[in-house]
Design a protein around this motif. Sequence first.
Motif, PDB file in Angstrom:
ATOM      1  N   MET A  53      63.525  -4.983  19.755  1.00 17.49           N
ATOM      2  CA  MET A  53      64.772  -5.380  20.434  1.00 17.49           C
ATOM      3  C   MET A  53      65.334  -4.267  21.305  1.00 17.49           C
ATOM      4  O   MET A  53      66.337  -4.451  21.982  1.00 17.49           O
ATOM      5  N   LEU A  55      66.852  -1.704  20.296  1.00 17.45           N
ATOM      6  CA  LEU A  55      68.070  -1.107  19.751  1.00 17.45           C
ATOM      7  C   LEU A  55      67.785   0.361  19.430  1.00 17.45           C
ATOM      8  O   LEU A  55      68.677   1.191  19.398  1.00 17.45           O
ATOM      9  N   ARG A  75      65.853  -8.933  27.610  1.00 15.41           N
ATOM     10  CA  ARG A  75      66.793  -9.142  26.514  1.00 15.41           C
ATOM     11  C   ARG A  75      67.279 -10.596  26.473  1.00 15.41           C
ATOM     12  O   ARG A  75      67.515 -11.147  25.417  1.00 15.41           O
ATOM     13  N   TYR A  80      67.584 -13.038  18.758  1.00 19.54           N
ATOM     14  CA  TYR A  80      67.512 -12.074  17.645  1.00 19.54           C
ATOM     15  C   TYR A  80      68.463 -12.471  16.531  1.00 19.54           C
ATOM     16  O   TYR A  80      69.668 -12.610  16.740  1.00 19.54           O
ATOM     17  N   PRO A  82      69.543 -10.761  13.285  1.00 16.05           N
ATOM     18  CA  PRO A  82      69.377  -9.532  12.503  1.00 16.05           C
ATOM     19  C   PRO A  82      69.447  -9.797  11.002  1.00 16.05           C
ATOM     20  O   PRO A  82      69.931 -10.848  10.569  1.00 16.05           O
ATOM     21  N   ARG A  85      73.951 -10.302   8.762  1.00 20.42           N
ATOM     22  CA  ARG A  85      74.611 -11.290   9.619  1.00 20.42           C
ATOM     23  C   ARG A  85      75.971 -10.785  10.075  1.00 20.42           C
ATOM     24  O   ARG A  85      76.670 -10.094   9.348  1.00 20.42           O
ATOM     25  N   GLY A  86      76.360 -11.185  11.238  1.00 20.19           N
ATOM     26  CA  GLY A  86      77.680 -10.781  11.740  1.00 20.19           C
ATOM     27  C   GLY A  86      78.233 -11.786  12.721  1.00 20.19           C
ATOM     28  O   GLY A  86      77.587 -12.123  13.711  1.00 20.19           O
ATOM     29  N   LEU A 103      76.387 -15.016  26.534  1.00 21.58           N
ATOM     30  CA  LEU A 103      75.834 -13.650  26.542  1.00 21.58           C
ATOM     31  C   LEU A 103      74.344 -13.660  26.873  1.00 21.58           C
ATOM     32  O   LEU A 103      73.803 -12.682  27.377  1.00 21.58           O
ATOM     33  N   LYS A 104      73.695 -14.755  26.548  1.00 23.46           N
ATOM     34  CA  LYS A 104      72.262 -14.871  26.840  1.00 23.46           C
ATOM     35  C   LYS A 104      72.013 -15.505  28.198  1.00 23.46           C
ATOM     36  O   LYS A 104      70.891 -15.890  28.520  1.00 23.46           O
TER      37      LYS A 104
ATOM     38  N   GLU B 275      83.841  -4.471  13.774  1.00 22.18           N
ATOM     39  CA  GLU B 275      82.575  -5.070  14.210  1.00 22.18           C
ATOM     40  C   GLU B 275      81.393  -4.405  13.520  1.00 22.18           C
ATOM     41  O   GLU B 275      80.418  -5.057  13.171  1.00 22.18           O
ATOM     42  N   GLN B 278      81.532  -5.660   9.893  1.00 20.39           N
ATOM     43  CA  GLN B 278      81.151  -7.073   9.788  1.00 20.39           C
ATOM     44  C   GLN B 278      79.779  -7.348  10.391  1.00 20.39           C
ATOM     45  O   GLN B 278      79.375  -8.492  10.523  1.00 20.39           O
ATOM     46  N   ARG B 279      79.077  -6.311  10.798  1.00 22.87           N
ATOM     47  CA  ARG B 279      77.709  -6.401  11.311  1.00 22.87           C
ATOM     48  C   ARG B 279      77.589  -7.240  12.584  1.00 22.87           C
ATOM     49  O   ARG B 279      76.562  -7.870  12.824  1.00 22.87           O
ATOM     50  N   ILE B 280      78.657  -7.268  13.359  1.00 24.27           N
ATOM     51  CA  ILE B 280      78.581  -8.021  14.609  1.00 24.27           C
ATOM     52  C   ILE B 280      77.910  -7.177  15.688  1.00 24.27           C
ATOM     53  O   ILE B 280      77.322  -7.698  16.629  1.00 24.27           O
ATOM     54  N   GLU B 282      75.200  -5.461  15.822  1.00 25.15           N
ATOM     55  CA  GLU B 282      73.776  -5.668  16.082  1.00 25.15           C
ATOM     56  C   GLU B 282      73.532  -6.993  16.814  1.00 25.15           C
ATOM     57  O   GLU B 282      72.616  -7.097  17.635  1.00 25.15           O
ATOM     58  N   VAL B 283      74.376  -7.985  16.491  1.00 29.84           N
ATOM     59  CA  VAL B 283      74.247  -9.282  17.174  1.00 29.84           C
ATOM     60  C   VAL B 283      74.528  -9.097  18.671  1.00 29.84           C
ATOM     61  O   VAL B 283      73.796  -9.594  19.522  1.00 29.84           O
ATOM     62  N   LEU B 284      75.593  -8.363  18.968  1.00 30.55           N
ATOM     63  CA  LEU B 284      75.950  -8.136  20.372  1.00 30.55           C
ATOM     64  C   LEU B 284      74.871  -7.318  21.077  1.00 30.55           C
ATOM     65  O   LEU B 284      74.493  -7.607  22.209  1.00 30.55           O
ATOM     66  N   LEU B 285      74.389  -6.288  20.374  1.00 32.10           N
ATOM     67  CA  LEU B 285      73.361  -5.432  20.990  1.00 32.10           C
ATOM     68  C   LEU B 285      72.063  -6.196  21.222  1.00 32.10           C
ATOM     69  O   LEU B 285      71.243  -5.802  22.040  1.00 32.10           O
ATOM     70  N   GLY B 286      71.881  -7.293  20.487  1.00 38.51           N
ATOM     71  CA  GLY B 286      70.706  -8.126  20.706  1.00 38.51           C
ATOM     72  C   GLY B 286      70.802  -8.915  22.004  1.00 38.51           C
ATOM     73  O   GLY B 286      69.829  -9.491  22.461  1.00 38.51           O
ATOM     74  N   SER B 287      72.001  -8.963  22.574  1.00 33.89           N
ATOM     75  CA  SER B 287      72.190  -9.764  23.786  1.00 33.89           C
ATOM     76  C   SER B 287      72.618  -8.948  24.993  1.00 33.89           C
ATOM     77  O   SER B 287      72.489  -9.417  26.121  1.00 33.89           O
ATOM     78  N   ALA B 288      73.194  -7.798  24.775  1.00 31.25           N
ATOM     79  CA  ALA B 288      73.730  -7.034  25.912  1.00 31.25           C
ATOM     80  C   ALA B 288      73.484  -5.546  25.710  1.00 31.25           C
ATOM     81  O   ALA B 288      73.369  -5.073  24.575  1.00 31.25           O
ATOM     82  N   LEU B 451      75.447   1.371  15.864  1.00 24.69           N
ATOM     83  CA  LEU B 451      74.569   0.875  14.799  1.00 24.69           C
ATOM     84  C   LEU B 451      74.545   1.795  13.586  1.00 24.69           C
ATOM     85  O   LEU B 451      73.948   1.464  12.579  1.00 24.69           O
TER      86      LEU B 451
END
Lengths: 306, 470
Positions: A53, A55, A75, A80, A82, A85-86, A103-104, B275, B278-280, B282-288, B451
Amino acid sequence: MSHLDAVVLEKVTKRFGNYTAVDGVDLVIQHGAIHGFLGPNGSGKTTTLRLIMRLFAPDEGRVVVMGETHGGCSRDEVGYLPEERGLYKTMKVGEMLEFLARLKGVHQPASLVDDWLKRFDLFAWKKKKIETLSKGMAQKVQFIGAIISRPKLALLDEPFSGLDPVNALVMREALIRLREEGTTVILSTHDLALAEQMCDSFFLIHKGKKLLSGSWSEVQRDHGGERVRVSFVDPGIRPDGVSGVAGAIPTGEAWELDIAENATPESVLAELLPLGGIRRFETGQASLSDIFLRLVGATAGASVGH
Amino acid sequence: MEKILVIARREFRAAVVSKAFLISIILMPLMMLGSLGVQIALERFRPDEERVLGIIDRTPGKNLGAVETLNLLSGDNSTNKMDPFGDPAGDQGGKKQRVRIKFVAIEPSGTDPESILKQRVSVGDRVRKRELSGFFDIHPDALVTPPKDAPPREDVTYYTDRTFDRDVLTMASGKVLSAVYLQRAACLNPLLLVKGRNSYTPEELSSLIRETSKAGSRGLSMKDLPHFDPATGKPVDGQETKIAENIIVPLVLVMLMFIVIMMGASPLLQAVIEEKMQRIAEVLLGSAQPFDILMGKLLGMTTVGVLLALVYLLGGAFIASRFDAARFLRADLVLWFVVFETMALLMFGAVFLAVGSAVSDIKQAQTLLTPVTLIITIPLFVLMRVIEDPGSGLARWMSLFPTATPMMMLARIALQPDLPLWEPLLGVFLMLITTLVVVLLASRIFRIGYLSQGQAPKIRDLIGWIVKGE
């Protein structure tokens, strides 16, 4: 690499201080299939997924995703989910999914969101806040968020955890449909039985190193073989150490035996009979669990569903 | 850019459509009122003080001059002590006043301008020596009603070395002016005085004062102390001080800017930490890209902050218009306020985001926040000095120092409408460069910190993240 390859890892290493999480891993994942990504806890799966990914950047080696080495627009083509979860707890389900879709790069996500919510029986919750959802529902929302843009590549880290059997079935059908629609799925899971049923190829990592990769027939050819399952009248009897048994793993009252190269099930049975009364003796092909346990070792077996 | 806008829109909506935003809109005026209340409460602990004010009454016919009028109204015939509308003991409405005003009559000098100026310098010296707190100078023509359409005339001038003499403004100046206007009324119709003090109702007195104060008078002028020009040796009159323009406007704008920075940027820190928890992230980094996320958050927050500031500015302008003071909020000043507020929010917001991304909880953030808060607060420490002398070297250099530019330059623009344009433009340019650098550095910290979990990084680690990118 060829244009058929969705992901290519070339001698990739990632370290955190003195700890090497991923150690010289080579991997090629071709387009259009479900690839099982296996490994015990702490084996380096999540780090590898994060490397794919982008990251994390690798300390050594090269990561190519959808033909690109440095991210760029790829991207948007990668969904993804993860491991951890968030979601924004105070956002409404529909708004959250629309946000993730936008966002996608999805411009009009409203109807898409409705479709997916209906498919996962969540439409009634569209205007409810995330914080009101159960863990399983939130899990489904997160999954929808990962694949709503219909990505070319989906990286799913334990998508089935926390789901009841009914929802697990819905999720499974969704994954199969993704594959049919041409999405390449990398499925990280501890559920080896499920992986065996769903995945077209496998990649096993342990302590940061690749232990196996390939299609089911290739895995069987290289690491499979015959397995014996035996149980004794006296549960105290141990078959490990018997001639012709390369490895023995207790599974409840029975034992899974790994047969040595120069032995056969018949010769092993002959060796076992003097130990005491045999209640049950079965032979068969090694399952994914058997191969996993053999390669990773009995210590990791405790954490694996069998 | 599209992703930045998607994130910015979410941040904006999350911030505005929330109870916190509504509360903050109500909270800020309450905070301002609260600080006013604290100041009023602190008055109770103020030591007793006697303020001695001189009065140079240059009006002709002293027996019927301002002093006599004041005494006539107050019933106090002492020539030195005039507290015409209040109790000489300082007890007003049963409340003990901590500050007592005492007037001292000063014999006027000759009527030629040079004598007048010399006397003012000489009385000014008494102020410098603290014999007097300040002095009123009543113009010789103060009792003559100016002709219609005549330019506004200075009838009463108060000379002081204080920038803002609240005690005199609230307790003395109105009385002196009233006395002058009443006397002016008496000059128009001497028979008015025959009735004597007790014959007039307060309404009648107000009516008399109102009638005579309408025509061509500027009311009270306030000036700093006259002095001798060291180069020529000639006496120089004091410069006029305008309280609204010189004190209140810059003070309120700078405080508003500071509060909006703190209220706008601080939640970013909290939001990023949440964020992460609450682990958000990584979700955001997966998209932007991390930079897109950082910029999206910054833009969203900045829009919220500017909106909040505009709500208050509009509210302030409305209230000011009710008191005929809206002219003090010049259009160019509002424009500069928006420019500097925006840039300050971007610059400090990026720092707050970087700190938030580098830590795992608020407790860890405290250590890293201390220097940041100090940098934001430093301009407030020198604000009064800049207000007192906006043209000084200190004011100029501070206003060109990027982290202080928003507050300092805004204060200078408020105080100096004729400030050369190149100065604020240079300030904006330097800030723009600094903001870009800060955002880029913050995004490098953000990329790694967003992260990360566990122990807070040390400053050395942060530098490593910036330099090596790991």
